[in-house]
Design an enzyme around this catalytic site. Structure first.
Site, short mmCIF file in Angstrom:
data_model
loop_
_atom_site.label_atom_id
_atom_site.label_comp_id
_atom_site.label_asym_id
_atom_site.label_seq_id
_atom_site.Cartn_x
_atom_site.Cartn_y
_atom_site.Cartn_z
N TYR A 110 52.61 -51.59 98.38
CA TYR A 110 51.83 -51.15 99.54
C TYR A 110 50.66 -52.11 99.73
O TYR A 110 50.01 -52.52 98.77
CB TYR A 110 51.29 -49.73 99.34
CG TYR A 110 50.32 -49.32 100.43
CD1 TYR A 110 50.76 -48.68 101.58
CD2 TYR A 110 48.95 -49.60 100.32
CE1 TYR A 110 49.87 -48.33 102.58
CE2 TYR A 110 48.05 -49.26 101.31
CZ TYR A 110 48.53 -48.62 102.45
OH TYR A 110 47.65 -48.29 103.45
N GLU A 198 48.73 -51.93 108.26
CA GLU A 198 49.38 -51.37 107.08
C GLU A 198 50.79 -51.94 106.95
O GLU A 198 51.55 -51.96 107.91
CB GLU A 198 49.44 -49.85 107.20
CG GLU A 198 49.96 -49.14 105.98
CD GLU A 198 49.90 -47.63 106.13
OE1 GLU A 198 49.14 -46.98 105.38
OE2 GLU A 198 50.62 -47.09 107.00
#
Length: 392
Positions: A110, A198
């Protein structure tokens, strides 16, 4: 402003961020043709393009092992309503799909950037738990989230990228690629006036690539005037029609889940109004800010937007007149009610410049308007009105 995954990847590519090869399709036949071009070893991925997370769990991201299968998947997705934990039970209609090459995934990570308002800094966040929502990781294992705060005077430094790289366990062999990847992500964030970038998951492939397998970008609306190339990416089909209509009339509107419509002037007063409604047991249906200098036309438009929401059972107008005079607001309210008609209780609290004149206009209108003498009084009356209890 939110944009689709394929649009986010277009932006990231400009900054040298590696993304899978792929294109957007609007028909099953287009998906078939794209799949023939981008499939790797015959494998490609078909992804529903909606403004919501959780698409994979909802069946909106599917693997195809041939162009024919990609066409069949696109046919099943296009025109369907995809329900995820972020769409609500009504779901969202899929009008386009992204067809991308398949990747041999070795690891999922991530990586994200957001503004940390408490520190007035951009923070770069990373975690070894890719493919999982960062909020879930933060709640379960906060120690697994790496953070680097960026000094705006010098920007995101290479040593910070290297620290994240080691923290993710990527090793020296991927150091250069990881630093370039994060640098591109940071530049995309700053130069696009983003509020969120993101990549989840960021994948390490079997052949040693670092790829943004999924990407999400939110743009600060206040910076859109500098980015006409991004503004055109706005998909109005993905937005609340009431919010679009409000923007056209210079109003700020956000839909909520309650049943009390709120018309106020000023974001601070809006927040206080919603808080006091909740204090007395009610639930706001919206955040509607007409601003400090709204015209009668804008007030009329605001009423139309409020009443277009079928959930609204009562309306509270809470105005503090400074630049915006109470008599102008009162005239706008009267005109709006006469033009639109109102089938739910209306509570009005006015205070400030020309307040007595405004109250006189409301009282002399002959309309069924409930007046209030203060915020607490207004909140109690509108909550009771929404519940069908009229104690005037």
């Amino acid at each position: 402003m939110n944009i689709h995954e394929y649009q986010a990847k277009e932006i990231l590519k400009r900054y040298g961020v590696d993304v899978p090869e792929g294109r957007v399709a609007f028909t099953p036949d287009e998906a078939y043709e794209i799949a023939k071009e981008v499939a790797r070893d015959g494998v490609c991925v078909v992804k529903a393009q909606i403004h919501a997370g959780g698409r994979g769990k909802a069946g909106g991201v599917r693997l195809a092992r041939s162009p024919e299968e990609a066409r069949d998947i696109a046919k099943a997705l296009l025109g369907s309503r995809l329900v995820t934990h972020q769409t609500g039970p009504e779901g969202k209609e899929v009008k386009k799909v992204l067809v991308e090459e398949g990747c041999g995934i070795e690891r999922e990570l991530y990586l994200g950037l957001v503004v940390e308002r408490s520190r007035s800094r951009v923070v770069v966040m990373a975690s070894e738990e890719g493919g999982v929502e960062i909020e879930e990781v933060a709640a379960r294992s906060p120690e697994k989230i790496l953070k680097e705060y960026v000094d705006p005077a010098v920007g995101f430094m290479p040593f910070q990228a290297r620290r994240i790289t080691f923290g993710l366990g990527l090793g020296k062999e991927l150091m250069g690629k990881a630093v370039r990847f994060m640098d591109g992500l940071y530049r995309a964030f700053v130069e696009s006036d983003a509020s969120l970038v993101e990549v989840n998951p960021l994948v390490v492939t079997n052949d040693g690539r670092l790829i943004a397998l999924d990407a999400k970008i939110s743009i600060d609306d206040n910076g859109l005037f500098r980015h006409k190339d991004i503004e055109y990416m706005r998909d109005l089909d993905e937005e609340d029609p009431k919010e679009i209509e409000a923007a056209r009339n210079g109003l700020s509107y956000i839909s909520l889940d309650g049943n009390i419509g709120c018309m106020v002037n000023g974001a601070g007063l809006a927040m206080a109004t919603m808080d006091i409604i909740k204090l007395y047991g009610g639930e706001p249906a919206n955040f509607l800010d007409v601003g400090g200098g709204a015209s009668r036309e804008q007030v009329t438009a605001a009423f139309k937007i409020l009443l277009s929401d079928e959930k609204v059972k009562a309306v509270l107008v809470n105005i503090f007149g400074g630049i915006m005079k109470c008599d102008v607001i009162a005239e706008g309210i009267v005109e709006a009610v006469k033009e639109v008609g109102i089938g739910v209780p209306l509570v009005v609290r006015l205070e400030g410049t020309n307040v007595e004149r405004g109250k006189a206009i409301l009282e002399g209108s002959g309309l069924n308007i409930i007046t209030a003498s203060g915020m607490a009084d207004a909140a109690q009356k509108v909550v009771k009105a929404a519940k069908g209890v009229m104690e005037l």
